[in-house]
Design a protein around this motif. Structure first.
Motif, PDB file in Angstrom:
ATOM      1  N   ASP A 291     -21.838 136.268  -7.870  1.00  6.49           N
ATOM      2  CA  ASP A 291     -23.008 137.031  -7.438  1.00  6.49           C
ATOM      3  C   ASP A 291     -22.640 138.472  -7.069  1.00  6.49           C
ATOM      4  O   ASP A 291     -23.179 139.037  -6.127  1.00  6.49           O
ATOM      5  N   ALA A 292     -21.726 139.050  -7.823  1.00  3.90           N
ATOM      6  CA  ALA A 292     -21.297 140.436  -7.581  1.00  3.90           C
ATOM      7  C   ALA A 292     -22.443 141.405  -7.841  1.00  3.90           C
ATOM      8  O   ALA A 292     -23.276 141.184  -8.721  1.00  3.90           O
ATOM      9  N   TRP A 293     -22.455 142.470  -7.061  1.00  6.36           N
ATOM     10  CA  TRP A 293     -23.434 143.531  -7.277  1.00  6.36           C
ATOM     11  C   TRP A 293     -23.140 144.253  -8.586  1.00  6.36           C
ATOM     12  O   TRP A 293     -21.987 144.325  -9.027  1.00  6.36           O
ATOM     13  N   SER A 294     -24.167 144.840  -9.155  1.00 11.96           N
ATOM     14  CA  SER A 294     -24.025 145.618 -10.393  1.00 11.96           C
ATOM     15  C   SER A 294     -23.701 147.071 -10.044  1.00 11.96           C
ATOM     16  O   SER A 294     -23.977 147.525  -8.926  1.00 11.96           O
ATOM     17  N   PRO A 295     -23.160 147.822 -11.004  1.00 16.96           N
ATOM     18  CA  PRO A 295     -22.944 149.253 -10.770  1.00 16.96           C
ATOM     19  C   PRO A 295     -24.254 149.965 -10.395  1.00 16.96           C
ATOM     20  O   PRO A 295     -24.265 150.797  -9.493  1.00 16.96           O
ATOM     21  N   ALA A 296     -25.351 149.601 -11.051  1.00 18.31           N
ATOM     22  CA  ALA A 296     -26.639 150.253 -10.780  1.00 18.31           C
ATOM     23  C   ALA A 296     -27.074 150.047  -9.335  1.00 18.31           C
ATOM     24  O   ALA A 296     -27.645 150.959  -8.716  1.00 18.31           O
TER      25      ALA A 296
ATOM     26  N   GLN B   5     -27.721 134.396  -6.425  1.00 15.70           N
ATOM     27  CA  GLN B   5     -27.859 133.988  -7.820  1.00 15.70           C
ATOM     28  C   GLN B   5     -26.750 134.614  -8.656  1.00 15.70           C
ATOM     29  O   GLN B   5     -26.252 135.669  -8.303  1.00 15.70           O
ATOM     30  N   PRO B   6     -26.311 134.014  -9.720  1.00 17.34           N
ATOM     31  CA  PRO B   6     -26.896 132.850 -10.380  1.00 17.34           C
ATOM     32  C   PRO B   6     -26.427 131.515  -9.835  1.00 17.34           C
ATOM     33  O   PRO B   6     -26.840 130.469 -10.329  1.00 17.34           O
ATOM     34  N   GLY B   7     -25.598 131.489  -8.803  1.00 21.23           N
ATOM     35  CA  GLY B   7     -25.059 130.233  -8.298  1.00 21.23           C
ATOM     36  C   GLY B   7     -26.026 129.404  -7.479  1.00 21.23           C
ATOM     37  O   GLY B   7     -25.719 128.270  -7.124  1.00 21.23           O
TER      38      GLY B   7
ATOM     39  N   THR C 117     -35.116 148.504  11.981  1.00 17.44           N
ATOM     40  CA  THR C 117     -34.266 147.363  11.685  1.00 17.44           C
ATOM     41  C   THR C 117     -33.142 147.789  10.757  1.00 17.44           C
ATOM     42  O   THR C 117     -33.384 148.450   9.751  1.00 17.44           O
ATOM     43  N   GLY C 118     -31.928 147.410  11.118  1.00 20.48           N
ATOM     44  CA  GLY C 118     -30.777 147.610  10.246  1.00 20.48           C
ATOM     45  C   GLY C 118     -30.496 146.329   9.503  1.00 20.48           C
ATOM     46  O   GLY C 118     -30.740 145.238  10.025  1.00 20.48           O
ATOM     47  N   ASP C 119     -30.011 146.455   8.281  1.00 21.20           N
ATOM     48  CA  ASP C 119     -29.680 145.278   7.485  1.00 21.20           C
ATOM     49  C   ASP C 119     -28.310 145.505   6.870  1.00 21.20           C
ATOM     50  O   ASP C 119     -28.133 146.435   6.073  1.00 21.20           O
ATOM     51  N   VAL C 120     -27.336 144.682   7.258  1.00 15.50           N
ATOM     52  CA  VAL C 120     -26.012 144.767   6.652  1.00 15.50           C
ATOM     53  C   VAL C 120     -26.171 144.264   5.220  1.00 15.50           C
ATOM     54  O   VAL C 120     -26.420 143.081   4.994  1.00 15.50           O
ATOM     55  N   GLN C 121     -26.074 145.180   4.268  1.00 14.41           N
ATOM     56  CA  GLN C 121     -26.291 144.857   2.872  1.00 14.41           C
ATOM     57  C   GLN C 121     -25.088 144.167   2.237  1.00 14.41           C
ATOM     58  O   GLN C 121     -25.241 143.290   1.403  1.00 14.41           O
ATOM     59  N   THR C 122     -23.899 144.637   2.614  1.00 12.08           N
ATOM     60  CA  THR C 122     -22.672 144.091   2.047  1.00 12.08           C
ATOM     61  C   THR C 122     -21.509 144.441   2.955  1.00 12.08           C
ATOM     62  O   THR C 122     -21.545 145.471   3.630  1.00 12.08           O
ATOM     63  N   ILE C 123     -20.525 143.567   2.968  1.00 15.64           N
ATOM     64  CA  ILE C 123     -19.298 143.825   3.711  1.00 15.64           C
ATOM     65  C   ILE C 123     -18.222 142.933   3.112  1.00 15.64           C
ATOM     66  O   ILE C 123     -18.478 141.754   2.835  1.00 15.64           O
ATOM     67  N   ALA C 124     -17.059 143.505   2.875  1.00 11.97           N
ATOM     68  CA  ALA C 124     -15.982 142.727   2.258  1.00 11.97           C
ATOM     69  C   ALA C 124     -14.636 143.366   2.542  1.00 11.97           C
ATOM     70  O   ALA C 124     -14.529 144.584   2.665  1.00 11.97           O
ATOM     71  N   ALA C 125     -13.622 142.520   2.620  1.00 15.22           N
ATOM     72  CA  ALA C 125     -12.235 142.972   2.774  1.00 15.22           C
ATOM     73  C   ALA C 125     -11.391 142.255   1.722  1.00 15.22           C
ATOM     74  O   ALA C 125     -11.620 141.073   1.443  1.00 15.22           O
ATOM     75  N   ALA C 126     -10.453 142.968   1.138  1.00 12.52           N
ATOM     76  CA  ALA C 126      -9.548 142.376   0.155  1.00 12.52           C
ATOM     77  C   ALA C 126      -8.810 141.202   0.786  1.00 12.52           C
ATOM     78  O   ALA C 126      -8.496 141.216   1.977  1.00 12.52           O
ATOM     79  N   ARG C 127      -8.520 140.192  -0.011  1.00 11.58           N
ATOM     80  CA  ARG C 127      -7.862 138.986   0.509  1.00 11.58           C
ATOM     81  C   ARG C 127      -6.555 139.305   1.233  1.00 11.58           C
ATOM     82  O   ARG C 127      -6.231 138.672   2.232  1.00 11.58           O
TER      83      ARG C 127
ATOM     84  N   LEU D   6     -13.159 145.073  -6.571  1.00 17.13           N
ATOM     85  CA  LEU D   6     -13.011 144.203  -5.408  1.00 17.13           C
ATOM     86  C   LEU D   6     -14.204 143.248  -5.305  1.00 17.13           C
ATOM     87  O   LEU D   6     -14.039 142.052  -5.029  1.00 17.13           O
ATOM     88  N   GLU D   7     -15.390 143.749  -5.540  1.00 13.41           N
ATOM     89  CA  GLU D   7     -16.620 142.941  -5.505  1.00 13.41           C
ATOM     90  C   GLU D   7     -16.518 141.776  -6.493  1.00 13.41           C
ATOM     91  O   GLU D   7     -16.836 140.634  -6.158  1.00 13.41           O
ATOM     92  N   ARG D   8     -16.083 142.047  -7.715  1.00 12.20           N
ATOM     93  CA  ARG D   8     -15.985 140.993  -8.736  1.00 12.20           C
ATOM     94  C   ARG D   8     -14.914 139.969  -8.370  1.00 12.20           C
ATOM     95  O   ARG D   8     -15.063 138.780  -8.667  1.00 12.20           O
ATOM     96  N   GLU D   9     -13.833 140.431  -7.740  1.00 18.49           N
ATOM     97  CA  GLU D   9     -12.770 139.518  -7.322  1.00 18.49           C
ATOM     98  C   GLU D   9     -13.252 138.598  -6.208  1.00 18.49           C
ATOM     99  O   GLU D   9     -12.991 137.396  -6.223  1.00 18.49           O
ATOM    100  N   LEU D  10     -13.956 139.152  -5.234  1.00 17.79           N
ATOM    101  CA  LEU D  10     -14.370 138.387  -4.068  1.00 17.79           C
ATOM    102  C   LEU D  10     -15.649 137.576  -4.287  1.00 17.79           C
ATOM    103  O   LEU D  10     -15.826 136.526  -3.673  1.00 17.79           O
TER     104      LEU D  10
END
Length: 191
Positions: free
Chosen positions: A36-41, A149-151, A81-91, A28-32
């Motif tokens: 700049d998708a996150w890596s598995p690591a 990055q890289p964009g 402090t909280g930091d929303v690191q990532t959030i996504a929903a499928a299209r 889902l990350e790579r699709e959305l």
């Protein structure tokens, strides 16, 4: 709301992200976020901090009735402090309220972590996400040039105070010595 959107909303459950969710989340990350998708690591590293009594992360997945991961989100907490690191929903779940449900759960996690404020970064060109964050009371406080990055896309930094603890009801002075013993005392362990 259309019937498919209502159906999508009813069938989606939020739960804690586990290691076996990393691969479907990455798809889902790579699709959305193809540039700049996150890596598995990075996901593995974040999940390692989401368990146990000293957890500083909360990661969730949204799963539909067929077991497909249709959304995810994560929050890091440090120093109040909280930091929303990532959030996504499928299209196919845009417009169903899933993003709002994920954000609500992350803000609840920030409260659990006793955060005084919550920050996030959002691409300056992601109008849909910016509108969601503004509805939840986030305000722009800065700009990070070339953050994604890289964009080399800029990020808008947004902030909102965490939900304050409710004020005790006004009334006569309280004497804790006269209270019955509570069934359970302590805090919830995160993770």
């Amino acid at each position: 709301m259309t019937a498919p959107a209502e159906q999508a909303r009813e069938q989606v459950a939020l739960r804690e992200m586990r290691w076996w969710d990393i691969e479907p989340v990455l798809e889902l990350e790579r699709e959305l976020f193809p540039y700049d998708a996150w890596s598995p690591a990075l996901f593995w590293s974040e999940l390692a901090r989401a368990r146990g009594p000293h957890a500083t992360r909360r990661y969730l997945v949204a799963e539909n009735g067929e077991g497909r991961v249709v959304g995810y989100g994560g929050l890091a907490a440090a120093g109040g402090t909280g930091d929303v690191q990532t959030i996504a929903a499928a299209r196919d779940h845009w417009g169903t309220g899933l993003g709002a449900r994920l954000l609500t759960a992350l803000l609840t996690a920030a409260t659990d972590f006793e955060c005084r404020e919550v920050l996030l970064e959002v691409r300056v060109d992601n109008d849909r996400a910016r509108r969601l964050y503004e509805r939840f009371g986030f305000e722009a406080v800065g700009l990070r040039r070339g953050y994604y990055q890289p964009g080399n896309a800029d990020a808008l930094v947004m902030r909102r105070p965490a939900d304050p603890a409710p004020d005790p009801a006004p009334g006569p002075a309280h004497d804790p010595a006269t209270d019955p013993a509570p069934e359970h005392q302590g805090t919830t362990t995160h993770g």
